[in-house]
Design a protein around this motif. Structure first.
Motif, mmCIF file in Angstrom:
data_model
loop_
_atom_site.group_PDB
_atom_site.id
_atom_site.type_symbol
_atom_site.label_atom_id
_atom_site.label_comp_id
_atom_site.label_asym_id
_atom_site.label_seq_id
_atom_site.Cartn_x
_atom_site.Cartn_y
_atom_site.Cartn_z
ATOM 1 N N UNK A 206 0.860 -1.315 -0.168
ATOM 2 C CA UNK A 206 0.015 -0.016 -0.103
ATOM 3 C C UNK A 206 1.430 1.299 -0.088
ATOM 4 N N UNK A 207 -0.190 2.164 0.337
ATOM 5 C CA UNK A 207 1.302 3.828 0.001
ATOM 6 C C UNK A 207 1.303 4.320 1.213
ATOM 7 N N UNK A 208 1.193 3.424 2.747
ATOM 8 C CA UNK A 208 1.785 3.708 3.976
ATOM 9 C C UNK A 208 2.877 2.423 3.994
ATOM 10 N N UNK A 209 3.413 2.705 3.279
ATOM 11 C CA UNK A 209 4.934 1.415 3.460
ATOM 12 C C UNK A 209 5.110 0.196 4.083
ATOM 13 N N UNK A 210 2.899 -0.330 4.452
ATOM 14 C CA UNK A 210 3.592 -1.895 4.472
ATOM 15 C C UNK A 210 3.781 -2.728 3.425
ATOM 16 N N UNK A 237 14.228 13.663 11.093
ATOM 17 C CA UNK A 237 13.910 15.327 13.079
ATOM 18 C C UNK A 237 13.423 14.557 13.775
ATOM 19 N N UNK A 238 13.341 13.002 13.891
ATOM 20 C CA UNK A 238 12.375 12.770 14.682
ATOM 21 C C UNK A 238 11.081 12.510 14.622
ATOM 22 N N UNK A 239 10.732 12.095 12.699
ATOM 23 C CA UNK A 239 9.319 11.223 12.644
ATOM 24 C C UNK A 239 9.640 10.854 11.109
ATOM 25 N N UNK A 240 8.552 9.772 11.353
ATOM 26 C CA UNK A 240 8.720 8.819 10.103
ATOM 27 C C UNK A 240 8.090 9.539 9.083
ATOM 28 N N UNK A 241 9.094 9.081 8.125
ATOM 29 C CA UNK A 241 8.933 9.274 6.473
ATOM 30 C C UNK A 241 8.250 8.583 5.687
ATOM 31 N N UNK A 242 7.461 8.108 5.961
ATOM 32 C CA UNK A 242 6.324 7.024 4.482
ATOM 33 C C UNK A 242 6.544 6.968 3.331
ATOM 34 N N UNK A 243 7.251 5.782 2.952
ATOM 35 C CA UNK A 243 6.594 5.510 1.077
ATOM 36 C C UNK A 243 5.677 4.531 0.365
ATOM 37 N N UNK A 244 5.287 4.705 -0.437
ATOM 38 C CA UNK A 244 4.693 4.043 -0.985
ATOM 39 C C UNK A 244 5.217 2.835 -1.601
ATOM 40 N N UNK A 245 4.951 1.764 -1.613
ATOM 41 C CA UNK A 245 5.495 0.513 -1.966
ATOM 42 C C UNK A 245 5.080 0.098 -3.510
ATOM 43 N N UNK A 246 5.628 0.554 -4.743
ATOM 44 C CA UNK A 246 4.797 0.417 -6.004
ATOM 45 C C UNK A 246 4.840 -0.963 -6.336
ATOM 46 N N UNK A 247 6.054 -1.642 -6.263
ATOM 47 C CA UNK A 247 5.808 -3.021 -6.916
ATOM 48 C C UNK A 247 6.327 -4.003 -5.726
ATOM 49 N N UNK A 248 6.314 -5.034 -6.176
ATOM 50 C CA UNK A 248 6.727 -6.805 -5.566
ATOM 51 C C UNK A 248 6.956 -7.613 -6.247
ATOM 52 N N UNK A 249 8.061 -8.684 -6.115
ATOM 53 C CA UNK A 249 8.064 -10.033 -7.282
ATOM 54 C C UNK A 249 8.596 -10.695 -6.592
ATOM 55 N N UNK A 250 8.287 -11.860 -6.830
ATOM 56 C CA UNK A 250 8.748 -13.422 -6.407
ATOM 57 C C UNK A 250 10.072 -14.278 -6.874
ATOM 58 N N UNK A 251 11.236 -14.399 -5.734
ATOM 59 C CA UNK A 251 11.867 -14.974 -6.885
ATOM 60 C C UNK A 251 11.711 -16.378 -7.020
ATOM 61 N N UNK A 252 11.943 -17.091 -9.026
ATOM 62 C CA UNK A 252 10.972 -18.308 -9.442
ATOM 63 C C UNK A 252 11.652 -19.099 -9.276
ATOM 64 N N UNK A 253 12.507 -19.222 -8.247
ATOM 65 C CA UNK A 253 13.610 -20.103 -7.450
ATOM 66 C C UNK A 253 12.796 -20.400 -5.774
ATOM 67 N N UNK A 254 13.327 -18.872 -4.790
ATOM 68 C CA UNK A 254 13.949 -19.462 -3.827
ATOM 69 C C UNK A 254 12.258 -19.161 -2.805
ATOM 70 N N UNK A 255 11.275 -18.430 -3.611
ATOM 71 C CA UNK A 255 9.770 -18.314 -2.685
ATOM 72 C C UNK A 255 10.069 -16.562 -2.627
ATOM 73 N N UNK A 256 11.210 -16.000 -1.767
ATOM 74 C CA UNK A 256 11.569 -15.137 -1.377
ATOM 75 C C UNK A 256 11.273 -13.855 -2.331
ATOM 76 N N UNK A 257 10.838 -12.835 -1.934
ATOM 77 C CA UNK A 257 10.132 -11.130 -2.442
ATOM 78 C C UNK A 257 10.842 -10.654 -2.545
ATOM 79 N N UNK A 258 10.757 -9.599 -3.105
ATOM 80 C CA UNK A 258 11.621 -8.215 -3.743
ATOM 81 C C UNK A 258 10.723 -7.022 -3.387
ATOM 82 N N UNK A 259 10.787 -6.226 -3.148
ATOM 83 C CA UNK A 259 9.365 -4.689 -2.712
ATOM 84 C C UNK A 259 10.017 -3.877 -3.463
ATOM 85 N N UNK A 260 10.059 -2.757 -4.329
ATOM 86 C CA UNK A 260 10.580 -0.939 -4.481
ATOM 87 C C UNK A 260 9.674 -0.090 -4.153
#
Length: 360
Positions: A206-210, A237-260
């Motif tokens: 989602x856009x909330x960095x989760x 500066x003492x506050x959280x900056x949250x970035x949208x998570x735009x992309x998810x891709x699964x590794x075809x061999x190990x089943x781990x995944x990348x997020x961008x």
């Protein structure tokens, strides 16, 4: 210097799109890479050779693309069209239309159908083998609760994520109604959904960095395993900056995944063990899309501004859109074995059997 940059980010492809990259996909059969863009084009690259193999012009911004096989593919655009791309002739034809921009496209090898999701709040299934023209190729139209933002397939299962945080789960063999209707466990707008390669569930960002890790099985024991985690954030500066998570891709061999994310970082995760395995060096701007090659040796990264800070014209400086293809090392994507702490030494008590002292 150039070689050091390439080692950190991967090889930058020549002839990139001139406007925002919307998606990129590796072929299931080769190192060919298909890229869609707001510049109204779909580009076909040989990612290993860094060669542009073909370019297809559309009437509007292209919002998604996918392969059929190494001879053809599909694209969907803001001009409401669904198109079939023929790589050998460098030509395309209109397969059908929606009533609003078409955001997502997936080809199901299990069903032999093309699935498209649109901002007209419908899902459509197409038979791409027929002649061009909506009447001959449209298999069915399925209303959705809101605009479709993301689709993902595994086997005969289709997950549809829409605006309003709705998630519909279908069996492609019976599309009359969803198998399950859910609401995202994340509080804010969905950006991406991707099914686990083993078919047991899906990851939702989602856009909330989760990212939320969900399971199809509704039993209490399985649902107890679902969780969500924070990512693509920083403290400043003492506050959280949250970035949208735009992309998810699964590794075809190990089943781990990348997020961008819009922070310009790509992270690799072990979802089963709830750990981050690796973080790549920062890319010039937002990560718009990710794709692993069929054998997991390569990772394509779209570094492309996604307008999270407003129009480019209002910015003092922005990085041009670029596609990077990096070699993947096993250490970056292979789950690490669990290390169990040594148990405390057990106090052994003398025991007598038939006059002999032993330890138990």
């Amino acid at each position: 210097m150039a070689s050091a940059v390439a080692a950190a980010t991967g090889q930058e492809l020549s002839n990139p799109p001139s406007d925002g990259i919307t998606n990129l996909r590796f072929s299931n059969h080769s190192d060919n890479l298909l890229v869609s863009s707001w510049d109204k084009t779909v580009r076909l690259y040989d990612a290993s050779a860094n060669v542009l193999r073909g370019e297809f012009m559309h009437a509007g911004p292209v919002l998604d693309c996918c392969f059929h096989d190494d001879s053809s593919g599909f694209s969907v655009a803001a001009d409401n069209t669904v198109r079939r791309l023929v790589f050998s002739s460098n030509k395309e034809d209109i397969l059908g239309r929606h009533d609003a921009p078409v955001r997502c496209v997936e080809y199901s090898y299990a069903a032999g159908q093309l699935i498209t999701g649109s901002w007209d709040k419908t899902l459509k299934c197409w038979d791409p083998r027929g002649a061009s023209g909506q009447e001959r190729t449209l298999v069915g139209t399925y209303p959705q609760p809101e605009r479709v933002y993301s689709l993902s397939l595994v086997g005969n299962r289709l997950v549809v994520a829409t605006a309003g945080r709705h998630v519909n789960i279908y069996d492609l063999r019976n599309m009359s109604q969803p198998e399950q209707k859910r609401e995202s466990s994340l509080k804010y707008q969905t950006r991406c959904v991707r099914c686990y390669p083993n078919g047991t569930g899906y990851a939702l960002s989602s856009v909330e960095g989760r990212v939320a890790m969900e399971f199809f099985d509704l039993s209490e024991a399985i649902q107890a395993k679902k969780y969500a985690f924070k990512c693509h954030r920083k403290s400043e500066a003492g506050r959280d900056i949250v970035y949208p998570v735009n992309a998810i891709a699964y590794h075809p061999v190990y089943g781990t995944f990348a997020t961008g994310g819009c922070d310009g970082y790509v992270n690799v995760w072990d979802g089963n063990n709830k750990k981050r395995l690796y973080q790549y060096s920062k890319y010039p701007t937002s990560i718009a899309a990710l794709s692993f090659s069929r054998d997991g040796r390569l990772l394509a990264v779209a570094s492309s501004y996604t307008f999270e800070e407003g129009p480019k014209t209002g910015l003092p400086f922005f990085e041009p859109d670029a596609i990077y293809v990096r070699s993947v090392n096993e250490i970056e994507v292979k789950p690490k074995p669990k290390v169990y702490p040594n148990p405390p030494a057990r106090q052994l008590k003398p025991t007598s059997i038939e006059g002999h002292t032993i330890r138990s």
